[in-house]
Design a protein around this motif. Structure first.
Motif, PDB file in Angstrom:
ATOM      1  N   GLN A  17       0.824  -1.201   0.000  1.00 39.56           N
ATOM      2  CA  GLN A  17       0.000   0.000   0.000  1.00 39.56           C
ATOM      3  C   GLN A  17       0.860   1.253   0.000  1.00 39.56           C
ATOM      4  N   GLY A  18       1.788   1.294   0.881  1.00 36.13           N
ATOM      5  CA  GLY A  18       2.611   2.464   1.055  1.00 36.13           C
ATOM      6  C   GLY A  18       3.242   2.357   2.417  1.00 36.13           C
ATOM      7  N   ARG A  19       4.543   2.371   2.477  1.00 36.99           N
ATOM      8  CA  ARG A  19       5.211   2.159   3.744  1.00 36.99           C
ATOM      9  C   ARG A  19       5.503   3.488   4.423  1.00 36.99           C
ATOM     10  N   THR A  20       5.144   3.576   5.669  1.00 38.42           N
ATOM     11  CA  THR A  20       5.374   4.788   6.437  1.00 38.42           C
ATOM     12  C   THR A  20       6.747   4.707   7.072  1.00 38.42           C
ATOM     13  N   THR A  21       7.595   5.672   6.798  1.00 44.51           N
ATOM     14  CA  THR A  21       8.945   5.656   7.319  1.00 44.51           C
ATOM     15  C   THR A  21       9.278   6.984   7.962  1.00 44.51           C
ATOM     16  N   MET A  22      10.390   7.013   8.686  1.00 40.55           N
ATOM     17  CA  MET A  22      10.888   8.254   9.260  1.00 40.55           C
ATOM     18  C   MET A  22      11.676   9.051   8.237  1.00 40.55           C
ATOM     19  N   GLU A  23      11.878   8.478   7.049  1.00 39.89           N
ATOM     20  CA  GLU A  23      12.679   9.133   6.025  1.00 39.89           C
ATOM     21  C   GLU A  23      11.844   9.984   5.085  1.00 39.89           C
ATOM     22  N   SER A  24      10.568   9.908   5.198  1.00 38.93           N
ATOM     23  CA  SER A  24       9.701  10.667   4.293  1.00 38.93           C
ATOM     24  C   SER A  24       8.454  11.110   5.039  1.00 38.93           C
ATOM     25  N   GLU A  25       7.693  11.970   4.414  1.00 36.33           N
ATOM     26  CA  GLU A  25       6.452  12.421   5.026  1.00 36.33           C
ATOM     27  C   GLU A  25       5.464  11.276   5.124  1.00 36.33           C
ATOM     28  N   LYS A  26       4.573  11.387   6.070  1.00 29.03           N
ATOM     29  CA  LYS A  26       3.536  10.371   6.191  1.00 29.03           C
ATOM     30  C   LYS A  26       2.628  10.395   4.966  1.00 29.03           C
ATOM     31  N   ILE A  27       2.133   9.254   4.620  1.00 26.55           N
ATOM     32  CA  ILE A  27       1.222   9.123   3.490  1.00 26.55           C
ATOM     33  C   ILE A  27      -0.069   9.888   3.779  1.00 26.55           C
ATOM     34  N   VAL A  28      -0.588  10.574   2.778  1.00 22.57           N
ATOM     35  CA  VAL A  28      -1.829  11.339   2.931  1.00 22.57           C
ATOM     36  C   VAL A  28      -2.997  10.494   2.435  1.00 22.57           C
ATOM     37  N   VAL A  29      -4.019  10.378   3.260  1.00 22.04           N
ATOM     38  CA  VAL A  29      -5.186   9.554   2.955  1.00 22.04           C
ATOM     39  C   VAL A  29      -6.448  10.399   3.074  1.00 22.04           C
ATOM     40  N   ALA A  30      -7.359  10.230   2.131  1.00 30.50           N
ATOM     41  CA  ALA A  30      -8.654  10.909   2.183  1.00 30.50           C
ATOM     42  C   ALA A  30      -9.747   9.868   2.396  1.00 30.50           C
ATOM     43  N   PHE A 218      -0.778  -0.572   5.886  1.00 33.87           N
ATOM     44  CA  PHE A 218       0.211   0.503   5.879  1.00 33.87           C
ATOM     45  C   PHE A 218       1.347   0.152   6.851  1.00 33.87           C
ATOM     46  N   PRO A 219       2.173  -0.810   6.477  1.00 34.64           N
ATOM     47  CA  PRO A 219       3.230  -1.249   7.397  1.00 34.64           C
ATOM     48  C   PRO A 219       4.313  -0.189   7.583  1.00 34.64           C
ATOM     49  N   VAL A 220       4.852  -0.137   8.797  1.00 35.52           N
ATOM     50  CA  VAL A 220       5.947   0.773   9.105  1.00 35.52           C
ATOM     51  C   VAL A 220       7.242   0.226   8.501  1.00 35.52           C
ATOM     52  N   ALA A 221       8.069   1.121   7.978  1.00 31.16           N
ATOM     53  CA  ALA A 221       9.361   0.719   7.422  1.00 31.16           C
ATOM     54  C   ALA A 221      10.442   1.660   7.919  1.00 31.16           C
ATOM     55  N   GLY A 222      11.644   1.146   8.074  1.00 31.12           N
ATOM     56  CA  GLY A 222      12.784   1.941   8.516  1.00 31.12           C
ATOM     57  C   GLY A 222      14.060   1.176   8.252  1.00 31.12           C
ATOM     58  N   PHE A 223      15.027   1.285   9.158  1.00 34.27           N
ATOM     59  CA  PHE A 223      16.272   0.544   8.979  1.00 34.27           C
ATOM     60  C   PHE A 223      16.904   0.251  10.336  1.00 34.27           C
ATOM     61  N   VAL A 224      17.856  -0.665  10.321  1.00 33.38           N
ATOM     62  CA  VAL A 224      18.590  -1.017  11.534  1.00 33.38           C
ATOM     63  C   VAL A 224      19.539   0.131  11.854  1.00 33.38           C
ATOM     64  N   VAL A 239      18.580  -1.954  17.372  1.00 30.78           N
ATOM     65  CA  VAL A 239      17.703  -0.783  17.483  1.00 30.78           C
ATOM     66  C   VAL A 239      17.284  -0.389  16.074  1.00 30.78           C
ATOM     67  N   ILE A 240      15.977  -0.192  15.863  1.00 32.34           N
ATOM     68  CA  ILE A 240      15.468   0.196  14.550  1.00 32.34           C
ATOM     69  C   ILE A 240      14.836   1.578  14.621  1.00 32.34           C
ATOM     70  N   THR A 241      14.727   2.229  13.464  1.00 35.54           N
ATOM     71  CA  THR A 241      14.190   3.597  13.383  1.00 35.54           C
ATOM     72  C   THR A 241      12.682   3.593  13.193  1.00 35.54           C
ATOM     73  N   CYS A 242      12.005   2.811  13.981  1.00 35.74           N
ATOM     74  CA  CYS A 242      10.541   2.738  13.945  1.00 35.74           C
ATOM     75  C   CYS A 242      10.064   2.770  15.391  1.00 35.74           C
ATOM     76  N   GLY A 243       9.313   3.801  15.761  1.00 36.76           N
ATOM     77  CA  GLY A 243       8.917   3.957  17.151  1.00 36.76           C
ATOM     78  C   GLY A 243       7.441   4.207  17.344  1.00 36.76           C
ATOM     79  N   LEU A 311      20.681  -2.023   6.219  1.00 34.35           N
ATOM     80  CA  LEU A 311      19.660  -3.040   6.409  1.00 34.35           C
ATOM     81  C   LEU A 311      18.316  -2.383   6.675  1.00 34.35           C
ATOM     82  N   LYS A 312      17.362  -2.665   5.823  1.00 35.92           N
ATOM     83  CA  LYS A 312      16.025  -2.091   5.963  1.00 35.92           C
ATOM     84  C   LYS A 312      15.118  -3.043   6.725  1.00 35.92           C
ATOM     85  N   VAL A 313      14.083  -2.473   7.339  1.00 35.24           N
ATOM     86  CA  VAL A 313      13.102  -3.277   8.070  1.00 35.24           C
ATOM     87  C   VAL A 313      11.704  -2.842   7.660  1.00 35.24           C
ATOM     88  N   VAL A 314      10.784  -3.789   7.665  1.00 34.70           N
ATOM     89  CA  VAL A 314       9.376  -3.491   7.384  1.00 34.70           C
ATOM     90  C   VAL A 314       8.515  -4.392   8.240  1.00 34.70           C
TER      91      VAL A 314
END
Length: 318
Positions: A17-30, A218-224, A239-243, A311-314
């Protein structure tokens, strides 16, 4: 309380669908207003259940769940708000404000029936600056008239209700339905004083099942970020960048993978390779990081991290 969930369709695109990460803006949904046409065209089935050891069932006249248009519109609005609340509780997306949605509907002279198709819905999504739109339909709201087991004289009836609705996610960039699911929620055996109260109570209980579905859509994605603990050359905790700012919770499962881009016939193709699996053990108070135990692939994670591989995580299904 008893919630019944019936998954009728989960397309392969659900996990993309679209992965929500700390590296980009959150996905916009209507979230579009809920379509309630099916309820206005379908009478409510009412059943009386006798108290005591022997149950007798018979069909009766509808108890007037939506006895006028305003009541139906109010219920549809309440259902829409439950979907909005589910997205807000998800913490992974930004929801277009209702005022902006109403303004575009008015400026473009849209009616809800005009955006019933995925393609037209996607066009509306573009005007709103959304990546996804959510279309919903209330399919049925049935009420059952029952009596408490202590009401042997059957003088004080109560009501339970079941509400069924369908939600579908439309990718604005493609106009395609990427996921669709039917939900059925009931307030079980907790009797309410009126049919309307029973229907609203069922709607309330259905919200948490919508949240569960959206967590996968809308799974969270980040990296180690770091290797927090290792033994004999194998990572044991990372430790991963998903909180918690993205709704990550203790017990969530993440897939660890690496990506490699290669050029094939003039096109850049990205290939991913599984490296391991993590389970969240502690969500840090800063809202950004989580500490995870390594459930699989500790040696590969440590080796690749040490060699500079990102290393990425999802998040994946448990």
């Amino acid at each position: 309380m008893r919630i019944i969930l019936f998954p009728f369709l989960l397309t392969a695109g659900l996990w993309a669908q679209g992965r929500t990460t700390m590296e980009s803006e959150k996905i916009v949904v209507a979230v579009l207003p809920m379509d309630a046409v099916a309820l206005s065209d379908r009478p409510n089935r009412t059943v009386t259940i006798a108290a005591g050891d022997t149950s007798v069932t018979r069909t009766e006249e509808p108890p007037g769940l939506f006895d006028h248009k305003a009541a139906l519109e109010a219920f549809a609005e309440a259902a829409t708000q439950k979907v909005v609340n589910a997205f807000v509780n998800l913490k992974r997306v930004r929801v277009v404000e209702r005022s902006a949605l109403d303004r575009v509907f008015k400026e473009q002279e849209f009616q809800l029936t005009d955006v019933a198709s995925p393609a037209e819905g996607a066009r509306l999504g573009e005007l709103l600056g959304a990546s996804f739109i959510v279309q919903g339909q209330l399919q049925q709201a049935s009420v059952v008239r029952s009596y408490s087991m202590w009401d042997t004289a059957r003088t004080s009836p109560g009501y339970t209700a079941t509400v069924e609705l369908n939600l579908r996610l439309v990718n604005v960039s493609t106009g395609e339905i990427t996921a669709s699911k039917d939900f059925s929620a009931t307030n079980g055996f907790l009797l309410q004083n009126t049919p309307s109260e029973a229907a609203y109570w069922a709607l309330n209980d259905g919200e948490k099942d919508i949240v569960k579905w959206l967590r996968l859509a809308f799974p969270v994605a980040g990296f180690v970020f770091e290797i927090a603990k290792a033994k004999k050359g194998a990572a044991q905790e990372v430790v991963i960048t998903c909180g918690k700012n993205l709704g990550v919770r203790k017990g969530d499962i993440f897939r660890v993978y690496s990506e490699q881009s290669v050029e094939i016939e003039g096109k850049i193709v990205t290939r991913s390779s599984d490296v391991g699996k993590l389970e969240v053990k502690k969500v840090e108070e800063d809202g950004v990081f989580s500490r995870c135990s390594v459930e699989k692939g500790g040696g590969d994670i440590a080796e690749q991290f040490a060699s500079g591989v990102k290393l990425k995580v999802v998040q994946v299904k448990k």
